[in-house]
Write a protein that holds these residues in place. Structure first.
Motif, PDB file in Angstrom:
ATOM      1  N   SER A   5       0.852  -1.179   0.000  1.00 16.58           N
ATOM      2  CA  SER A   5       0.000   0.000   0.000  1.00 16.58           C
ATOM      3  C   SER A   5       0.895   1.238   0.000  1.00 16.58           C
ATOM      4  N   LEU A   6       0.907   1.957  -1.102  1.00 18.14           N
ATOM      5  CA  LEU A   6       1.795   3.117  -1.265  1.00 18.14           C
ATOM      6  C   LEU A   6       1.103   4.370  -0.725  1.00 18.14           C
ATOM      7  N   ARG A   7       1.034   4.481   0.585  1.00 13.72           N
ATOM      8  CA  ARG A   7       0.306   5.589   1.204  1.00 13.72           C
ATOM      9  C   ARG A   7       1.031   6.923   1.078  1.00 13.72           C
ATOM     10  N   GLY A   8       2.248   6.901   0.646  1.00 11.52           N
ATOM     11  CA  GLY A   8       2.941   8.157   0.367  1.00 11.52           C
ATOM     12  C   GLY A   8       2.656   8.682  -1.020  1.00 11.52           C
ATOM     13  N   CYS A   9       1.883   7.940  -1.810  1.00 11.57           N
ATOM     14  CA  CYS A   9       1.597   8.318  -3.207  1.00 11.57           C
ATOM     15  C   CYS A   9       0.098   8.496  -3.435  1.00 11.57           C
ATOM     16  N   THR A  10      -0.636   8.934  -2.437  1.00 14.60           N
ATOM     17  CA  THR A  10      -2.084   9.082  -2.590  1.00 14.60           C
ATOM     18  C   THR A  10      -2.404  10.114  -3.662  1.00 14.60           C
ATOM     19  N   ALA A  11      -3.504   9.888  -4.359  1.00 11.08           N
ATOM     20  CA  ALA A  11      -3.845  10.696  -5.530  1.00 11.08           C
ATOM     21  C   ALA A  11      -4.647  11.940  -5.184  1.00 11.08           C
ATOM     22  N   VAL A  12      -4.531  12.438  -3.952  1.00 10.36           N
ATOM     23  CA  VAL A  12      -5.205  13.696  -3.633  1.00 10.36           C
ATOM     24  C   VAL A  12      -4.501  14.869  -4.301  1.00 10.36           C
ATOM     25  N   SER A  13      -3.274  14.662  -4.752  1.00  8.49           N
ATOM     26  CA  SER A  13      -2.564  15.670  -5.546  1.00  8.49           C
ATOM     27  C   SER A  13      -2.113  15.018  -6.842  1.00  8.49           C
ATOM     28  N   LEU A  18       1.035  10.845 -10.108  1.00  8.39           N
ATOM     29  CA  LEU A  18       2.144  10.596 -11.019  1.00  8.39           C
ATOM     30  C   LEU A  18       3.262   9.821 -10.329  1.00  8.39           C
ATOM     31  N   GLN A  19       3.451  10.067  -9.045  1.00 10.79           N
ATOM     32  CA  GLN A  19       4.473   9.354  -8.284  1.00 10.79           C
ATOM     33  C   GLN A  19       4.175   7.857  -8.244  1.00 10.79           C
ATOM     34  N   ALA A  20       2.904   7.501  -8.070  1.00 11.66           N
ATOM     35  CA  ALA A  20       2.528   6.078  -8.064  1.00 11.66           C
ATOM     36  C   ALA A  20       2.818   5.443  -9.419  1.00 11.66           C
ATOM     37  N   LEU A  21       2.494   6.166 -10.514  1.00 12.41           N
ATOM     38  CA  LEU A  21       2.814   5.638 -11.836  1.00 12.41           C
ATOM     39  C   LEU A  21       4.322   5.524 -12.022  1.00 12.41           C
ATOM     40  N   ASP A  42      -8.194   6.418  -3.358  1.00 16.91           N
ATOM     41  CA  ASP A  42      -7.089   7.260  -3.811  1.00 16.91           C
ATOM     42  C   ASP A  42      -5.729   6.678  -3.451  1.00 16.91           C
ATOM     43  N   VAL A  43      -5.696   5.477  -2.899  1.00 15.85           N
ATOM     44  CA  VAL A  43      -4.441   4.870  -2.451  1.00 15.85           C
ATOM     45  C   VAL A  43      -4.009   3.815  -3.462  1.00 15.85           C
ATOM     46  N   PRO A  44      -2.788   3.930  -4.021  1.00 20.56           N
ATOM     47  CA  PRO A  44      -2.311   2.908  -4.956  1.00 20.56           C
ATOM     48  C   PRO A  44      -1.800   1.685  -4.217  1.00 20.56           C
ATOM     49  N   ALA A  45      -2.028   0.522  -4.810  1.00 18.55           N
ATOM     50  CA  ALA A  45      -1.534  -0.744  -4.253  1.00 18.55           C
ATOM     51  C   ALA A  45      -0.673  -1.415  -5.311  1.00 18.55           C
ATOM     52  N   LEU A  46       0.597  -1.664  -4.975  1.00 19.37           N
ATOM     53  CA  LEU A  46       1.552  -2.257  -5.905  1.00 19.37           C
ATOM     54  C   LEU A  46       1.732  -3.736  -5.581  1.00 19.37           C
ATOM     55  N   THR A  47       1.428  -4.595  -6.545  1.00 17.09           N
ATOM     56  CA  THR A  47       1.654  -6.028  -6.392  1.00 17.09           C
ATOM     57  C   THR A  47       3.005  -6.369  -7.016  1.00 17.09           C
ATOM     58  N   THR A  48       3.938  -6.922  -6.217  1.00 16.53           N
ATOM     59  CA  THR A  48       5.297  -7.159  -6.675  1.00 16.53           C
ATOM     60  C   THR A  48       5.954  -8.257  -5.839  1.00 16.53           C
ATOM     61  N   VAL A  49       7.021  -8.809  -6.392  1.00 13.70           N
ATOM     62  CA  VAL A  49       7.792  -9.796  -5.629  1.00 13.70           C
ATOM     63  C   VAL A  49       8.680  -9.106  -4.591  1.00 13.70           C
ATOM     64  N   LEU A  50       8.849  -7.807  -4.726  1.00  9.43           N
ATOM     65  CA  LEU A  50       9.693  -7.061  -3.790  1.00  9.43           C
ATOM     66  C   LEU A  50       8.940  -6.807  -2.491  1.00  9.43           C
ATOM     67  N   THR A  51       9.669  -6.856  -1.392  1.00 12.52           N
ATOM     68  CA  THR A  51       9.103  -6.452  -0.103  1.00 12.52           C
ATOM     69  C   THR A  51       9.279  -4.954   0.057  1.00 12.52           C
ATOM     70  N   SER A  52       8.641  -4.399   1.083  1.00  9.14           N
ATOM     71  CA  SER A  52       8.774  -2.957   1.313  1.00  9.14           C
ATOM     72  C   SER A  52      10.224  -2.579   1.596  1.00  9.14           C
ATOM     73  N   GLU A  53      10.955  -3.428   2.333  1.00  4.47           N
ATOM     74  CA  GLU A  53      12.359  -3.134   2.628  1.00  4.47           C
ATOM     75  C   GLU A  53      13.207  -3.233   1.358  1.00  4.47           C
ATOM     76  N   ARG A  54      12.927  -4.258   0.550  1.00  6.33           N
ATOM     77  CA  ARG A  54      13.733  -4.460  -0.650  1.00  6.33           C
ATOM     78  C   ARG A  54      13.517  -3.351  -1.666  1.00  6.33           C
ATOM     79  N   ILE A  55      12.292  -2.855  -1.815  1.00  9.87           N
ATOM     80  CA  ILE A  55      12.050  -1.818  -2.816  1.00  9.87           C
ATOM     81  C   ILE A  55      12.761  -0.525  -2.426  1.00  9.87           C
ATOM     82  N   VAL A  56      12.826  -0.229  -1.124  1.00 10.76           N
ATOM     83  CA  VAL A  56      13.561   0.953  -0.668  1.00 10.76           C
ATOM     84  C   VAL A  56      15.052   0.785  -0.965  1.00 10.76           C
TER      85      VAL A  56
END
Length: 773
Positions: A5-13, A18-21, A42-56
């Motif tokens: 859940s990419l809560r830092g990329c909410t589409a209220v702006s 664009l950040q989520a894309l 408005d919250v993007p959800a990314l489905t991936t093999v990466l974990t939250s730690e690994r993507i950072v």
């Protein structure tokens, strides 16, 4: 697989969207081709093999940025004149780095250096860097020299056309937002979090905040740009206000936002019927000044609509969606924000999309552009939108004209009501549109200049407004009046019987139908209505009275209504129209309804057209005793509520029943109260009754009404004095004669007419014969 859940990329702006894309774009193209993105609200959800730690970790140490450089701009860091020292420093950092992940960026910077050198050799310099008439040439040189991966930014920033360059409002003027060069900002932020001198721990904290909304990471004080107005700084952003007007930026947010912007790269194609001389900007529209608040003197550059989808979609699907997205309204591509809203509310876009968010790119706080959020629109099939297709086209024609201030204000308010309907605001928005369109049409009718430039609105298909707004008694009365009409001519091209249009629209508005020498009927403006008064709350009753008087008394030219009657037979009551429940007719006759609402609705329905048979359920009968004056007169005026194809066939009247308490003493139990002529033909009113009712009240017509009831086979249980008492101001049965005459324009059903007859009469069709009498 993980769903993050990419809560830092909410589409209220716009920046958050664009950040989520951007996250999907870089992850799917570099780290996990199976990555998918969907929206939960408005919250993007990314489905991936990466974990939250690994993507950072991957962002900080492995992410290879898309080359974003703008050597056609003076502030991009390629001018070499020291005026943009920070930008030049960032360009130099990546020009000299040997890190493999920056190879594409390094190659693009080298190609840009060559373009700058060649352009200077050709004498393109001028102004702060390039002469204004040479910028297009520099952009073309960049397209020829840049690596393929760098062309996405060129297409997102500049649209090369056959004539000159055009700019995508999403990226400002060729990658400039005021004094901010987006490519310079991108390189500076990239150097801070991923460059040779970046601090990995600080970079990881910024990445966690940008992706997952971590709140304990301090923002970087710097320019934000148009994508996130809430963090742009300025007035009231801090206690210091203008003394501290820098923004609150997250470096990774700005980097990923520009990565996401590349999905909106333009294409000069004939897609969606776009001209070859203009760019087809994905989901971009001309601005419509409705649906959001604007400031005086505010400049609007355009609108950007962004789509949402609930099913996980991969990068290729989203690239296709944005590159080939379809938004159709009335059989053509949507052209402005209002048409986008209407298309979205009528399934005029691609399948699989759930909603759109609208962003208006406006210049505020001086010349700084900001992407202002202007509403979320759900993709749906709203039946109310179908009612707007024809009037919308008339409105578009009107907007092309130079409008007086009053008309322009009404046109904007009507557009705003349409936008509210498209946004799903329901019946109240539709009601507001109905009223405003009527007011606007009347305002155009009163403007001699506009009448010469646009014809009256003429609906092809009449609308069932009662089905859309069924629970409003004033609307039922207005629909009952607006739907009144004469039968259509039996043969195509047959001229009207009367010398002039005697329709209810001609009687009450400044619009008439006229048949020309070619026997074609046209709808035209006139200087006044046939009743010689405009519809207003104060004139409603008198206008309806006059309309009824003209129908009953005069034929031919109504301008001779004050003189002797024309020898042609008068029209009489309208034979067709929406039947109105008798209880509502009584409420109108007794002044229990709101005249202003009736007038507002009536003006709208007369302009837009009204179906004469609704599918809505009529309000139920209250079963209370009817006013005797209304009950006595209704049978003469209402006729039978028959459909047109049965208009010439007699229909059996409903067998009346009568309570024993109201039965005359000489009527035996079980008496059949049907008239001798058991058909639906109504008894005929005297032509002068309406005039007398309006001028003197019931007294002068009471005896004649009772006599004609008897002549038609009815036995009135009333006396003349019972009816004449309605004129007495002190009587509880008081009724205004003019209002009663106006109410008698309305048609009622056969059942209600039988109810009225039963209230005041019995019919001795089956009484025992009196032999020897």
């Amino acid at each position: 697989m993980n769903e993050l859940s990419l809560r830092g990329c909410t589409a209220v702006s716009l920046g958050g969207y664009l950040q989520a894309l951007g996250v999907l774009r870089v992850v799917a193209s570099q780290a996990d081709p199976s990555a998918r993105l969907r929206w939960i609200g408005d919250v993007p959800a990314l489905t991936t093999v990466l974990t939250s730690e690994r993507i950072v970790e991957w962002l900080v140490r492995e992410y290879a940025p898309t080359p974003i450089v703008s050597p056609w701009n003076s502030g991009s860091g390629f001018a070499g004149n020291g005026k943009s020292a920070a930008a030049e420093k960032a360009v130099q950092a990546f020009r000299t780095t040997a890190e493999p992940r920056f190879a594409e960026l390094r190659a693009t910077i080298g190609a840009a250096d060559q373009v700058v050198a060649q352009a200077r050799e050709r004498g393109f310099e001028g102004g702060s860097l390039w002469a204004s008439d040479r910028k297009a040439d520099v952009v073309r040189m960049c397209r020829n020299a840049f690596p393929d991966k760098a062309l996405a930014w060129v297409d997102a920033a500049v649209v090369l056309t056959t004539g000159d360059v055009q700019f995508n409002p999403l990226t400002g003027t060729g990658g400039n937002l005021g004094r901010q060069d987006l490519s310079a900002t991108f390189l500076q932020r990239l150097a801070m979090v991923a460059g040779p001198n970046a601090a990995p721990k600080s970079s990881a904290a910024f990445a966690e905040a940008a992706l997952f909304g971590r709140e304990d990471v301090p923002y970087l004080r710097g320019t934000v740009g148009q994508f996130d107005p809430g963090r742009a700084g300025g007035v009231l952003s801090t206690p210091g206000e203008k003394h501290d007007d820098t923004g609150f930026a997250n470096p990774w947010s700005q980097i990923l936002t520009l990565e996401g912007t590349l999905l909106f790269a333009s294409a000069v194609t004939r897609r969606n019927r776009a001209s070859t001389s203009a760019g087809a900007l994905p989901f971009a529209a001309r601005t419509s000044a409705v649906g959001y608040s604007t400031a005086s003197g505010e400049g609007v550059k355009g609108e950007q609509w962004v789509p949402f989808w609930e099913r996980p979609a991969g990068l290729r699907e989203i690239e296709y969606l944005i590159g080939e997205g379809r938004v159709q309204w009335n059989g053509r591509p949507a052209r402005d924000g209002l048409e986008f809203a209407l298309a979205i509310a009528s399934l005029g876009t691609d399948r699989g999309l759930s909603a759109f968010r609208r962003f208006v790119i406006a210049s505020r706080f001086g010349k700084v552009p900001l992407a202002v959020q202007a509403g979320r629109f759900t993709v749906r099939d709203d039946p109310a939108i179908a009612r707007l297709r024809e009037p919308y086209e008339w409105l578009r024609r009107l907007h092309r004209l130079a409008l007086p201030a009053g008309v322009a204000s009404l046109a904007r308010r009507t557009d705003a009501a349409i936008c509210d309907i498209a946004a799903g605001h329901g019946a109240e928005a539709l009601r507001r549109f109905l009223i405003l369109f009527g007011q606007l049409h009347n305002a155009v009718a009163r403007s001699g200049t506009l009448r010469d430039q646009i014809p009256p609105y003429r609906p092809r298909d009449r609308v069932d407004w009662l089905m859309a707004l069924p629970d409003d008694p004033e609307l039922w009365i207005a629909a009952g009046i607006a739907s009144l009409h004469d039968p259509a001519p039996e043969r195509s091209g047959e001229a009207p019987r009367a010398a002039s249009d005697r329709s209810v629209r001609a009687l009450l508005t400044r619009v008439q139908r006229r048949t020309g020498p070619d026997r074609r009927t046209r709808t035209v403006w006139t200087d006044r209505s046939l009743t010689r008064m405009d519809l207003a709350p104060s004139t409603l009753i008198q206008a309806l009275l006059q309309a009824h008087r003209i129908r009953m008394t005069f034929a031919g030219d109504p301008d001779h209504a004050d003189g002797p009657a024309h020898p042609v037979e008068a029209d009489g009551p309208f034979p067709s129209g929406q039947p109105i429940p008798l209880d509502l007719v009584e409420d109108f006759a007794l002044d229990r309804l709101d005249n202003r609402r009736i007038t507002d609705y009536l003006n709208g329905l007369l302009a837009l057209g009204c179906l004469d048979r609704t599918h809505a359920h009529a309000p139920p009968s209250r079963g209370r005793p009817l006013h005797p004056a209304l009950a006595a007169l209704v049978p003469f005026f209402s006729g039978d509520a028959r459909s047109h194809d049965r208009a010439s066939r007699p229909q059996p009247a409903a067998p009346p029943t009568r309570s024993e308490g109201n039965r005359p003493d000489d009527a035996p139990a079980g008496h059949d109260l049907r008239p001798n002529d058991a058909t639906s033909t109504a008894p005929r009113a005297r032509p002068e009754w309406i005039s007398k009712l309006g001028a003197y009240g019931l007294g002068p017509v009471a005896s004649d009404v009772l006599l004609r009831l008897r002549l038609n086979g009815f036995l009135p249980v009333l006396r003349r004095t019972d009816l004449a008492a309605a004129d007495d101001p002190t009587s509880p049965m008081r009724i205004d004669g003019a209002r009663l005459a106006a109410a008698l324009l309305l048609r009622v059903s056969a059942a209600d007419r039988a109810r009225a007859v039963r209230a005041v009469c019995v019919v001795p069709s089956q009484l025992p014969s009196r032999q020897g009498a």
